[in-house]
Each structure stands twice: as structure tokens, then as C-alpha cells.
Write an enzyme that holds these catalytic residues in place. Sequence first.
Site, PDB file in Angstrom:
ATOM      1  N   LYS A 199      82.250  30.648  24.681  1.00  0.00           N
ATOM      2  CA  LYS A 199      81.875  29.888  23.577  1.00  0.00           C
ATOM      3  C   LYS A 199      81.045  30.718  22.610  1.00  0.00           C
ATOM      4  O   LYS A 199      79.869  31.162  23.100  1.00  0.00           O
ATOM      5  CB  LYS A 199      80.933  28.655  24.030  1.00  0.00           C
ATOM      6  CG  LYS A 199      81.129  27.494  23.233  1.00  0.00           C
ATOM      7  CD  LYS A 199      80.454  27.880  21.953  1.00  0.00           C
ATOM      8  CE  LYS A 199      79.111  27.691  22.025  1.00  0.00           C
ATOM      9  NZ  LYS A 199      78.282  28.097  20.445  1.00  0.00           N
ATOM     10  N   GLU A 212      78.098  29.628  16.945  1.00  0.00           N
ATOM     11  CA  GLU A 212      78.548  28.933  15.571  1.00  0.00           C
ATOM     12  C   GLU A 212      78.437  29.659  14.384  1.00  0.00           C
ATOM     13  O   GLU A 212      79.136  29.477  13.381  1.00  0.00           O
ATOM     14  CB  GLU A 212      78.143  27.266  15.481  1.00  0.00           C
ATOM     15  CG  GLU A 212      76.841  27.198  15.623  1.00  0.00           C
ATOM     16  CD  GLU A 212      76.012  27.239  16.938  1.00  0.00           C
ATOM     17  OE1 GLU A 212      76.371  27.778  17.875  1.00  0.00           O
ATOM     18  OE2 GLU A 212      75.269  26.073  17.054  1.00  0.00           O
ATOM     19  N   GLU A 232      70.461  35.969  30.248  1.00  0.00           N
ATOM     20  CA  GLU A 232      69.841  37.068  29.483  1.00  0.00           C
ATOM     21  C   GLU A 232      68.847  36.406  28.164  1.00  0.00           C
ATOM     22  O   GLU A 232      69.539  36.194  27.362  1.00  0.00           O
ATOM     23  CB  GLU A 232      70.723  38.071  29.106  1.00  0.00           C
ATOM     24  CG  GLU A 232      70.133  39.501  28.767  1.00  0.00           C
ATOM     25  CD  GLU A 232      70.059  39.983  27.513  1.00  0.00           C
ATOM     26  OE1 GLU A 232      68.772  39.508  27.045  1.00  0.00           O
ATOM     27  OE2 GLU A 232      70.918  40.278  26.667  1.00  0.00           O
ATOM     28  N   CYS A 269      67.457  41.141  21.315  1.00  0.00           N
ATOM     29  CA  CYS A 269      66.845  40.381  22.539  1.00  0.00           C
ATOM     30  C   CYS A 269      65.819  41.903  23.158  1.00  0.00           C
ATOM     31  O   CYS A 269      64.527  41.655  23.249  1.00  0.00           O
ATOM     32  CB  CYS A 269      67.599  39.973  23.716  1.00  0.00           C
ATOM     33  SG  CYS A 269      68.969  41.246  23.989  1.00  0.00           S
ATOM     34  N   GLU A 299      58.210  35.944  20.938  1.00  0.00           N
ATOM     35  CA  GLU A 299      59.211  36.586  20.252  1.00  0.00           C
ATOM     36  C   GLU A 299      59.335  36.378  18.945  1.00  0.00           C
ATOM     37  O   GLU A 299      59.514  34.921  18.783  1.00  0.00           O
ATOM     38  CB  GLU A 299      60.618  36.267  21.270  1.00  0.00           C
ATOM     39  CG  GLU A 299      61.758  37.315  20.549  1.00  0.00           C
ATOM     40  CD  GLU A 299      62.871  36.958  21.479  1.00  0.00           C
ATOM     41  OE1 GLU A 299      63.284  35.854  21.761  1.00  0.00           O
ATOM     42  OE2 GLU A 299      63.743  37.705  21.776  1.00  0.00           O
TER      43      GLU A 299
HETATM   44  P1  NAI Z   1      70.482  29.350  21.257  1.00  0.00           P
HETATM   45  O1  NAI Z   1      69.746  30.017  22.560  1.00  0.00           O
HETATM   46  O2  NAI Z   1      70.241  27.917  21.115  1.00  0.00           O
HETATM   47  O3  NAI Z   1      71.734  29.995  20.833  1.00  0.00           O
HETATM   48  C1  NAI Z   1      72.518  31.059  21.740  1.00  0.00           C
HETATM   49  C2  NAI Z   1      73.864  30.428  22.236  1.00  0.00           C
HETATM   50  O4  NAI Z   1      73.806  29.346  23.053  1.00  0.00           O
HETATM   51  C3  NAI Z   1      74.786  29.840  20.924  1.00  0.00           C
HETATM   52  O5  NAI Z   1      76.272  30.247  21.115  1.00  0.00           O
HETATM   53  C4  NAI Z   1      74.627  28.582  20.970  1.00  0.00           C
HETATM   54  O6  NAI Z   1      75.512  27.607  20.440  1.00  0.00           O
HETATM   55  C5  NAI Z   1      74.575  28.222  22.401  1.00  0.00           C
HETATM   56  N1  NAI Z   1      73.897  26.849  22.957  1.00  0.00           N
HETATM   57  C6  NAI Z   1      72.853  26.061  22.158  1.00  0.00           C
HETATM   58  N2  NAI Z   1      72.506  24.923  22.746  1.00  0.00           N
HETATM   59  C7  NAI Z   1      73.299  25.048  23.997  1.00  0.00           C
HETATM   60  C8  NAI Z   1      73.145  24.075  24.890  1.00  0.00           C
HETATM   61  N3  NAI Z   1      72.626  22.951  25.108  1.00  0.00           N
HETATM   62  N4  NAI Z   1      74.253  24.334  26.110  1.00  0.00           N
HETATM   63  C9  NAI Z   1      75.072  25.453  25.832  1.00  0.00           C
HETATM   64  N5  NAI Z   1      75.087  26.373  25.033  1.00  0.00           N
HETATM   65  C10 NAI Z   1      74.201  26.154  24.105  1.00  0.00           C
HETATM   66  O7  NAI Z   1      69.647  30.262  19.924  1.00  0.00           O
HETATM   67  P2  NAI Z   1      69.511  29.992  18.528  1.00  0.00           P
HETATM   68  O8  NAI Z   1      68.988  28.664  18.135  1.00  0.00           O
HETATM   69  O9  NAI Z   1      70.683  30.311  17.629  1.00  0.00           O
HETATM   70  O10 NAI Z   1      68.003  30.935  18.113  1.00  0.00           O
HETATM   71  C11 NAI Z   1      66.957  30.468  18.673  1.00  0.00           C
HETATM   72  C12 NAI Z   1      65.935  31.706  19.342  1.00  0.00           C
HETATM   73  O11 NAI Z   1      66.743  32.263  20.176  1.00  0.00           O
HETATM   74  C13 NAI Z   1      65.930  32.903  18.130  1.00  0.00           C
HETATM   75  O12 NAI Z   1      64.935  32.656  17.170  1.00  0.00           O
HETATM   76  C14 NAI Z   1      65.585  34.072  19.168  1.00  0.00           C
HETATM   77  O13 NAI Z   1      64.359  34.170  19.516  1.00  0.00           O
HETATM   78  C15 NAI Z   1      66.399  33.793  20.373  1.00  0.00           C
HETATM   79  N6  NAI Z   1      67.754  34.227  20.468  1.00  0.00           N
HETATM   80  C16 NAI Z   1      67.867  35.237  21.509  1.00  0.00           C
HETATM   81  C17 NAI Z   1      68.809  36.001  21.633  1.00  0.00           C
HETATM   82  C18 NAI Z   1      68.871  36.777  22.841  1.00  0.00           C
HETATM   83  O14 NAI Z   1      69.997  37.885  22.541  1.00  0.00           O
HETATM   84  N7  NAI Z   1      68.171  36.871  23.802  1.00  0.00           N
HETATM   85  C19 NAI Z   1      70.330  35.811  20.930  1.00  0.00           C
HETATM   86  C20 NAI Z   1      69.947  34.520  19.815  1.00  0.00           C
HETATM   87  C21 NAI Z   1      68.701  34.164  19.834  1.00  0.00           C
END
Ligand code: NAI
Length: 497
Positions: free
Chosen positions: A192, A195, A267, A301, A401
Site C-alpha cells: 500500500k 496516497e 521503521e 526519517c 521530529e
Molecule cells: P503516516 O504514518 O500516517 O503515513 C505513512 C503511511 O501509513 C501511508 O502510506 C499512510 O497511508 C499509511 N497509514 C496511515 N494510517 C494508517 C493506518 N491506520 N493503518 C495503516 N496504514 C496507515 O504519516 P503522515 O501522516 O503521512 O505523516 C505524518 C508524520 O509522520 C510526518 O510529519 C513525519 O514526521 C512522519 N513520517 C515519517 C516517515 C518515515 O520515513 N519514518 C515517513 C512519513 C512520515
Amino acid sequence: MRFDRAELVDEARRSGTLAGLPSGHFIDGRFVASISRAKMQSFDPGRGVPFATFAAGSAEDVARAVVAARAALSGPWPRLTPAARGEILMRASHLLRERAARFAVVETLDSGKLLAESEGDVGGVVRCLAYYAGAADKLQGDSVPLGPDYLGVTIEEPVGVVAQIVPWNYPLSTAARGIAPALAAGCTLVVKPAEQTPFTTLMLAELLHEAGLPAGVLNVVAGTGAEAGAALVAHPGIDHITFTGSVATGQRVMQAAAEHVTRLQLELGGKSPVVLMADCEIEAAVEGVIGAIYENAGQICSAGSRLIVEKAIAQEVLDRLVARVEAMALGHGLSEAQIGPINSPQQLARIDAHVARARAAGNRILTGGGIVPDAECGGGWFYRPTIILADGLDDPLVQEEIFGPVLTVQIVQGLDEAIAAANATPYALVAGIYTRDHGSAWRFARAVDAGQVYINEFFAGGVAMPFGGNRKSGFGRAKGMAGLRSYCKLKSVVARL
Ligand code: NAI
Ligand code: MG
């Protein structure tokens, strides 16, 4: 369909998009629409406008993909030798090299990152596919000495159906570092993508299929986290979850995994320190810091988001950093800019909120500190590269972060204080140090809690080095042979002779 770099850039600049982008999910070997017919738009962050639509998946589409992935575990796939699995991955690596420019331009349109960075990412995925192609037939177990009357062996078996949730900051690279080892190990997958950035993952699935992957082995369902993501991680037909993203969502995924006792690797974020000791080579170290925090506009990250600098060189380092940052041109990923946009307006607002709070708290902002107005950047989502002085270890600038182009500065005296500062957050993903003294470097490497430590070059390494975090940064490892074993379950077999 175009594959030539200059033509692709020209098409994207002229039309704002590219012809021939995938619009469906990739399930059971072909592109299909959502069962509900629902669609979503993806935006070009460099212009702040939608440039393409894609299928928005729901629980029904996820269920269809999981059925395909489970069925593929009893099709031709498990009967292939490990070497034959490796050949498919190697063919995919060659195909991707041929199509690298197309993948890079799509990645830039979808995520916003600079084209040179997208090209670096695609090159890394070419290498990742080749690495796991070569590793597929080297997944050996042990023979265990049990004395003359027994023979004990361990066997690495594929874990089964893998669910992978991918974020928007490194869409193709993150997808590939789950997909390639899972396939090398003999698993099947449902992936997945975020989006915000679905396209290159869909294109990679199609490419692997062309390279010989049987139908159903790799499925991609696009859509939101709340709908498609949540349905996927809660599905009882999943054997292992690989999640990359925020701590809050990671916690929700962990709760969902508990329901069916599904294996899991997370991660999550980081607040990674880059230490500059007084004896470092200052010019190289300053360039290292610039790359560590401003690559991908800090949306990494493992970004080196905290500069921890020894007092004796602090003024010189900060003067050089500020001059360097103020000379950086912001712009669209397809322009000649040195720093690209932020992926979404939501992320732009989050970054600005962190900086606004610091400003209100009286933190000194050395440069930057604001959203770039539309007039200057043509409607894209841009944040000025920023450097701010932290106020003690408890400062939210140290603890939280930001996930944007914001460097926090902590000034210390000596290695012990640097180590204490490095370890002072809930995160433990990566840590870097610049010093000419290898004794200090190795002391730091041992004393710091981090999944990986970089000495004199931040982000050094590549696909062969295991990658992952400790504490709130998550657990489990991607990349390297450890990444391959993440997709295996170990079986012990003992025979009485
Ligand atoms: P997110 O963690 O919500 O999104 C990451 C992935 O998880 C996306 O594919 C999203 O569609 C999916 N997702 C969201 N809710 C889910 C659920 N309930 N069950 C399964 N999958 C789900 O992160 P978001 O909202 O895009 O960004 C928020 C913060 O997260 C950022 O400000 C940043 O600090 C952090 N982040 C960290 C990343 C990393 O590489 N460790 C990557 C992206 C965001
Ligand atoms: Mg997009």
C-alpha cells in the site's frame, strides 16, 4: 511511452504531467479499477496542483489483493528455485536501469523531490534489486552439533504473505527495500503506497511482472491509510507487516497486528544527531550537515536534524552553514534548484507550527523560518531552509521530529557531553560524527543508541548495510542480509540417527 530523459522532462514541463501513468491497482498480474470505482488525485508539490488520478482502494480491494497473494503461495512461485527467483529480480534490475529516467521524472512529479535525488533513488533501487537477486540463493541455514546420535539443521522458510505500508518521502526506495528481499525469500506481497505518491510503486509492480514474476506474487493497492492501509494491516490473511511512517500510525498498526498475532517490523521517525568535534575537517563536515538535513527538504526519517557541535568551532561552523543555506535556490524538482518543495500542505503546516512555537518560545533563528509565499515559488509548497539554536535538552526542538528543512543546533563541550546530547531523545535511528580522532569516533559509535552510526560521512553505506531503529524509531531491520531474514521464519529440524 517515453523513456528518454530530455523528452520526459520536456513533456512534464510542457503538460504538467506524463502520458501513460498507471491508473488502477495492480492485482493478480494486471491493473484493475477499484471495485467501488473510486479515484483520488495526486498532486505535484512543486506547483501545488493535481497532475494525475489513481484508484482509491477500500477494504474490498485489499481483500481481493490478499486473496491473490495467498493463492500465489500455492501457484508456480514456491516451486521456483531460489536461483530462478534471483533471475527475475536481476531482469527487473536491468529493466529498471533502462527505464530509470521515466521512474525518476514520475517520482519527482509525485513527491516533489529534485530530479537528481529521484535519479539517485532509482539508481539505488537498481542496485537493491541486483543485491537481492544475488542473495536469493544464499539463504543458508546452520547445522547444529548435537553429538553422534542426532542431526540438527535450521531452515529459512518464507514467512508467507507480506503487507507493506509505504510513506511518501522515499516512495520507490522504501517500497523496493521491502519488495526485493521479500521476493528473494519466496514471499508474496500486498503493498500500500502512500496516497500522496502511488505511481512509482505501481510501475515497479508492472516492471517486476514483465521480468517474469507470476501473477499474484506482488500486488499493489493504492488509497488512503484510513481505508486501504487500515484494512490491509488488520487482514487475517497477512503473515507479516512492514510499516514505515509516523510513530502514531505505527502504534495503530502494532495494535492491529496484535489482533491476529501478525509479525511486524516498524521503521518510524528519528531526531538524529550529527556531532562535529573540534578536530573535524570543517569544510567536509559542513557539507555533510547540509546533505544530512536539506536532502529531500529534510523529509527523511534518518535526517541529521540535530547539529551537536563543540564550542571551540561552533561560531565558524554556524557562519559557514548560514552562508551555505542562504545561497541555496528553492524550486520545482524539475528546475535547477538545490532544495525542492514539501510533499503536502499538511506537512508544510506541521513544519511551520514547530518553528512558530520555537520563535514564540524565544529560540534564536539563525536563518530561514517561514513558508515561502506563492508569489516567489509559483504556488508550490516550499519552506525556507532553517537553522535554530536549541535551548537545553528538553527543548521540543531537540525532542520532536519536524520532518522538514529545519536544523536544530546544540553546542557542547567535549565528547561525553556530545554523547549525552545524542542520546537525549526518545528516538534512536541514526547518529553521525565528524572527527579526525578514530578513538573518539569508535567510542561514540559504541555509546550512542542508534540503528546505524556514520563516521565522517552521513548516509554512508547502501543496500548492503542493515537499516532500522531502536526505541521509538521502531524495530526490525531492512537492507542487507538482515533485511532478507526479516522475511523468513526459522525452522529447526532434529533427526535421531
Ligand atoms: P503516516 O504514518 O500516517 O503515513 C505513512 C503511511 O501509513 C501511508 O502510506 C499512510 O497511508 C499509511 N497509514 C496511515 N494510517 C494508517 C493506518 N491506520 N493503518 C495503516 N496504514 C496507515 O504519516 P503522515 O501522516 O503521512 O505523516 C505524518 C508524520 O509522520 C510526518 O510529519 C513525519 O514526521 C512522519 N513520517 C515519517 C516517515 C518515515 O520515513 N519514518 C515517513 C512519513 C512520515
Ligand atoms: Mg503526489
